[in-house]
Design a protein around this motif. Structure first.
Motif, PDB file in Angstrom:
ATOM      1  N   MET A 143       0.868  -1.176   0.000  1.00  0.00           N
ATOM      2  CA  MET A 143       0.000   0.000   0.000  1.00  0.00           C
ATOM      3  C   MET A 143       0.902   1.223   0.000  1.00  0.00           C
ATOM      4  SD  MET A 143      -3.064  -1.241  -0.032  1.00  0.00           S
ATOM      5  CE  MET A 143      -3.970   0.292   0.188  1.00  0.00           C
ATOM      6  N   GLY A 144       0.832   2.036  -1.043  1.00  0.00           N
ATOM      7  CA  GLY A 144       1.747   3.163  -1.154  1.00  0.00           C
ATOM      8  C   GLY A 144       3.049   2.730  -1.800  1.00  0.00           C
ATOM      9  N   ASP A 145       4.030   3.622  -1.795  1.00  0.00           N
ATOM     10  CA  ASP A 145       5.303   3.321  -2.451  1.00  0.00           C
ATOM     11  C   ASP A 145       6.231   2.545  -1.511  1.00  0.00           C
ATOM     12  OD1 ASP A 145       6.235   5.194  -0.619  1.00  0.00           O
ATOM     13  OD2 ASP A 145       6.347   6.817  -2.101  1.00  0.00           O
ATOM     14  N   ASP A 146       7.439   2.270  -1.999  1.00  0.00           N
ATOM     15  CA  ASP A 146       8.392   1.485  -1.204  1.00  0.00           C
ATOM     16  C   ASP A 146       8.695   2.145   0.137  1.00  0.00           C
ATOM     17  OD1 ASP A 146       8.507  -0.323  -3.236  1.00  0.00           O
ATOM     18  OD2 ASP A 146      10.566   0.101  -3.837  1.00  0.00           O
ATOM     19  N   GLU A 147       8.857   3.442   0.132  1.00  0.00           N
ATOM     20  CA  GLU A 147       9.186   4.155   1.371  1.00  0.00           C
ATOM     21  C   GLU A 147       8.044   4.031   2.374  1.00  0.00           C
ATOM     22  OE1 GLU A 147      10.450   8.624   2.968  1.00  0.00           O
ATOM     23  OE2 GLU A 147      10.183   8.244   0.823  1.00  0.00           O
ATOM     24  N   THR A 148       6.807   4.159   1.875  1.00  0.00           N
ATOM     25  CA  THR A 148       5.640   4.032   2.747  1.00  0.00           C
ATOM     26  C   THR A 148       5.608   2.654   3.399  1.00  0.00           C
ATOM     27  OG1 THR A 148       4.318   5.603   1.474  1.00  0.00           O
ATOM     28  CG2 THR A 148       3.113   4.006   2.816  1.00  0.00           C
ATOM     29  N   MET A 149       5.839   1.615   2.594  1.00  0.00           N
ATOM     30  CA  MET A 149       5.800   0.255   3.121  1.00  0.00           C
ATOM     31  C   MET A 149       6.962  -0.005   4.077  1.00  0.00           C
ATOM     32  SD  MET A 149       3.183  -1.573   2.472  1.00  0.00           S
ATOM     33  CE  MET A 149       3.871  -3.129   3.060  1.00  0.00           C
TER      34      MET A 149
END
Length: 283
Positions: free
Chosen positions: A185-191
């Motif tokens: 959910m969201g981009d790599d940084e978010t995850m």
């Protein structure tokens, strides 16, 4: 284990339908007689009696009037409305409340609950979500249901609910399917931030977090996401609706299922390894 998450609501619908059928029979009327008196097609009487069609308040009043049982109408209407509250379509709920208001409406229940049991087969539980992850989840919900909501306000309300992790005498037993760690959910940084937050939350004394490995034999498949509040109430999250389960027998089924899933989960260092592996997989 529960076979269908809507069974509490269906059982209540069938009980109400049975009461209406008894009233008709006590009045000595056939389904056709009732239909004539109510001014509708006889098939409608049959659908209501067989719990295929939910009656409206007006239908119940007409039914009771036709059977000379006007004094029972108020109780039946109240029972019918209780059934409706067991199975609430998200679209109908969102017509009445914003995403922020829905988040806030959960606060009283959270504050009075001592023991939370949470099983998730699709998402990081709301109590454990970071701002970025919660934003992605609520944006997805808004897209699916064609909502025009203030997402930042809804996210803030969701994050505010998480204070029960650190306040009061609450205990949380949470189980995640391993696949949840990889559903992005969201981009790599978010995850990465979200998964890192899981590692941090695991150290809280109020939280027990287990991960159910994807590999290995198991007697229970991944079921619908559900939350058990103490030993009295279960909330089941479906794609299009939420279901409230309060029948003691069904609550016991969910508790039994949770206990079995809990035995299959890994904790501590083994759970941390699975979470760290998911972070590494993000690159």
């Amino acid at each position: 284990m529960p076979t269908v998450p809507t069974s509490s609501a269906q059982t209540a619908r069938e009980a109400l339908a049975g009461r209406l059928k008894e009233i008709r029979r006590d009045a000595g009327l056939t389904g056709h007689d009732l239909a004539v008196r109510c001014g509708w097609h006889k098939a409608k009487s049959s659908r209501i009696e067989n719990a295929k069609t939910a009656p409206s308040d007006a239908d119940i009043r007409a039914w009771c009037d036709a059977c000379g049982a006007q004094e029972q109408a108020a109780d039946l209407i109240a029972a019918n409305r209780a059934v409706e509250s067991m199975y609430v379509q998200w679209r109908r709920l969102h017509r009445k409340q914003t995403l922020r208001q829905i988040q806030q409406s959960r606060v009283p229940l959270n504050e009075r609950t001592k023991l939370f049991r949470v099983y998730s087969s699709g998402l990081i539980p709301g109590f454990l979500q970071t701002e970025g992850y919660a934003t992605a989840v609520l944006e997805s919900a808004a897209w699916l249901r064609d909502l025009r909501d203030n997402i930042p306000e809804a996210v803030a309300a969701r994050l505010a609910r998480a204070r029960v992790l650190r306040e009061g005498e609450h205990r949380f037993v949470m189980l995640l399917e391993q696949a949840v760690l990889h559903y992005q959910m969201g981009d790599d940084e978010t995850m990465a931030t979200q998964l890192g937050h899981l590692l941090s939350v695991m150290s809280l004394p109020s939280v027990s977090l287990g991960v159910i490995p994807s590999q290995g034999q198991r007697p229970i498949w991944a079921v619908e996401t559900f939350n058990v509040y103490d030993d009295e109430y279960v909330n089941v999250e479906l794609l299009t609706a939420e279901v409230s389960v309060t029948a003691p027998g069904e609550v016991r089924d969910y508790l039994k299922t949770f206990a079995e899933l809990q035995r299959r989960a890994v904790y501590g260092a083994r759970a941390r390894t699975l979470i760290s592996t998911a972070i590494d997989a993000l690159g």
